[in-house]
Design a protein around this motif. Structure first.
Motif, mmCIF file in Angstrom:
data_model
loop_
_atom_site.group_PDB
_atom_site.id
_atom_site.type_symbol
_atom_site.label_atom_id
_atom_site.label_comp_id
_atom_site.label_asym_id
_atom_site.label_seq_id
_atom_site.Cartn_x
_atom_site.Cartn_y
_atom_site.Cartn_z
ATOM 1 N N GLY A 39 0.834 -1.196 0.000
ATOM 2 C CA GLY A 39 0.000 0.000 0.000
ATOM 3 C C GLY A 39 0.863 1.238 0.000
ATOM 4 N N ASP A 40 0.287 2.326 -0.418
ATOM 5 C CA ASP A 40 1.016 3.589 -0.569
ATOM 6 C C ASP A 40 1.001 4.402 0.729
ATOM 7 N N VAL A 41 1.457 3.796 1.816
ATOM 8 C CA VAL A 41 1.508 4.484 3.097
ATOM 9 C C VAL A 41 2.526 5.626 3.037
ATOM 10 N N LYS A 42 2.181 6.764 3.627
ATOM 11 C CA LYS A 42 3.077 7.924 3.715
ATOM 12 C C LYS A 42 2.820 8.621 5.037
ATOM 13 N N PRO A 43 3.862 9.134 5.676
ATOM 14 C CA PRO A 43 3.680 9.823 6.952
ATOM 15 C C PRO A 43 3.240 11.276 6.752
ATOM 16 N N LEU A 44 2.020 11.445 6.308
ATOM 17 C CA LEU A 44 1.475 12.768 6.018
ATOM 18 C C LEU A 44 0.017 12.795 6.472
ATOM 19 N N VAL A 45 -0.298 13.611 7.466
ATOM 20 C CA VAL A 45 -1.661 13.673 7.981
ATOM 21 C C VAL A 45 -2.620 14.002 6.835
ATOM 22 N N GLY A 46 -3.705 13.230 6.760
ATOM 23 C CA GLY A 46 -4.700 13.393 5.709
ATOM 24 C C GLY A 46 -4.467 12.506 4.501
ATOM 25 N N HIS A 47 -3.280 11.890 4.416
ATOM 26 C CA HIS A 47 -2.983 11.008 3.274
ATOM 27 C C HIS A 47 -3.900 9.794 3.311
ATOM 28 N N ARG A 48 -4.557 9.537 2.187
ATOM 29 C CA ARG A 48 -5.427 8.364 2.050
ATOM 30 C C ARG A 48 -4.712 7.332 1.200
ATOM 31 N N PHE A 49 -4.822 6.072 1.624
ATOM 32 C CA PHE A 49 -4.181 4.974 0.907
ATOM 33 C C PHE A 49 -4.968 3.707 1.175
ATOM 34 N N THR A 50 -4.661 2.668 0.441
ATOM 35 C CA THR A 50 -5.266 1.367 0.702
ATOM 36 C C THR A 50 -4.166 0.363 1.004
ATOM 37 N N LEU A 51 -4.503 -0.611 1.826
ATOM 38 C CA LEU A 51 -3.614 -1.725 2.099
ATOM 39 C C LEU A 51 -4.226 -2.976 1.483
ATOM 40 N N ASP A 52 -3.413 -3.719 0.730
ATOM 41 C CA ASP A 52 -3.855 -4.953 0.101
ATOM 42 C C ASP A 52 -3.749 -6.072 1.127
ATOM 43 N N MET A 53 -4.886 -6.478 1.666
ATOM 44 C CA MET A 53 -4.920 -7.485 2.722
ATOM 45 C C MET A 53 -5.238 -8.878 2.173
ATOM 46 N N GLY A 54 -4.861 -9.112 0.916
ATOM 47 C CA GLY A 54 -5.046 -10.432 0.325
ATOM 48 C C GLY A 54 -6.504 -10.849 0.300
ATOM 49 N N SER A 55 -6.821 -11.962 0.929
ATOM 50 C CA SER A 55 -8.184 -12.489 0.900
ATOM 51 C C SER A 55 -9.180 -11.583 1.627
ATOM 52 N N PHE A 56 -8.678 -10.640 2.433
ATOM 53 C CA PHE A 56 -9.556 -9.696 3.130
ATOM 54 C C PHE A 56 -9.796 -8.436 2.301
ATOM 55 N N GLY A 57 -9.208 -8.378 1.109
ATOM 56 C CA GLY A 57 -9.450 -7.266 0.195
ATOM 57 C C GLY A 57 -8.607 -6.036 0.487
ATOM 58 N N SER A 58 -8.832 -5.011 -0.316
ATOM 59 C CA SER A 58 -8.140 -3.728 -0.142
ATOM 60 C C SER A 58 -8.859 -2.938 0.939
ATOM 61 N N GLN A 59 -8.098 -2.473 1.916
ATOM 62 C CA GLN A 59 -8.683 -1.755 3.038
ATOM 63 C C GLN A 59 -8.279 -0.282 2.992
ATOM 64 N N PRO A 60 -9.266 0.622 2.914
ATOM 65 C CA PRO A 60 -8.960 2.046 2.876
ATOM 66 C C PRO A 60 -8.483 2.555 4.233
ATOM 67 N N CYS A 61 -7.515 3.467 4.178
ATOM 68 C CA CYS A 61 -6.906 4.025 5.385
ATOM 69 C C CYS A 61 -6.712 5.529 5.205
ATOM 70 N N GLU A 62 -6.588 6.235 6.328
ATOM 71 C CA GLU A 62 -6.269 7.663 6.302
ATOM 72 C C GLU A 62 -5.382 7.995 7.489
ATOM 73 N N VAL A 63 -4.240 8.623 7.212
ATOM 74 C CA VAL A 63 -3.298 9.007 8.267
ATOM 75 C C VAL A 63 -3.917 10.121 9.101
ATOM 76 N N THR A 64 -3.891 9.934 10.430
ATOM 77 C CA THR A 64 -4.503 10.903 11.342
ATOM 78 C C THR A 64 -3.500 11.611 12.240
ATOM 79 N N ALA A 65 -2.306 11.039 12.426
ATOM 80 C CA ALA A 65 -1.301 11.676 13.284
ATOM 81 C C ALA A 65 0.089 11.214 12.873
ATOM 82 N N VAL A 66 1.022 12.153 12.896
ATOM 83 C CA VAL A 66 2.416 11.857 12.562
ATOM 84 C C VAL A 66 3.325 12.673 13.475
ATOM 85 N N GLU A 67 4.273 12.006 14.085
ATOM 86 C CA GLU A 67 5.408 12.642 14.766
ATOM 87 C C GLU A 67 6.621 11.888 14.252
#
Length: 138
Positions: A39-67
């Motif tokens: 998945g296109d994870v990035k340490p940037l608040v507000g960044h939306r990405f998906t994680l490919d969880m195989g048989s569990f499908g693509s899971q949408p995510c959004e970064v909410t906090a970064v230090e």
């Protein structure tokens, strides 16, 4: 003293790698795919990405906090599980103590309870793979 929330999974692991290396494994998409999910994870608040969880499908995510090199939090599986993953790094000697909190499970729903139980058993193994991937990258 307060009791830990019943809808939350807590894991901690010492990793014999500096915080910068652990941070990179959490935030570099190529390394992240080696130990958990692509998945296109990035340490940037507000960044939306998906994680490919195989048989569990693509899971949408959004970064909410970064230090930088200390904390990364994101909503995970929005619209289905609606949980939050929080990764906290603390320097310890020549390595890093990594704390994972996975919170917000709806234990009143069958899917939420099943995910809580499955991920509670699974997260320690994921952290083992993270440790192995860090060893290979060193």
């Amino acid at each position: 003293m307060t009791e830990p929330a019943r809808d939350t999974i807590h894991c901690a692991r010492f990793l014999p790698h500096p915080p910068a290396a652990v941070w990179r494994a959490l935030t570099d998409p190529e390394l992240h795919a080696r130990w958990w999910a692509a998945g296109d994870v990035k340490p940037l608040v507000g960044h939306r990405f998906t994680l490919d969880m195989g048989s569990f499908g693509s899971q949408p995510c959004e970064v909410t906090a970064v230090e930088d090199e200390r904390l990364l939090a994101y909503r995970f599986a929005e619209r289905t599980l609606d949980t939050t993953l929080t990764w906290r790094l603390e320097p310890e000697g020549t390595g890093t103590r990594l704390f994972l909190t996975h919170s917000g499970f709806d234990l009143d729903s069958p899917m939420g309870r099943q995910a809580y139980e499955g991920m509670g058993r699974g997260w320690p193994h994921v952290l083992e793979r993270l440790d192995a991937a860090l060893g290979e990258a060193a």
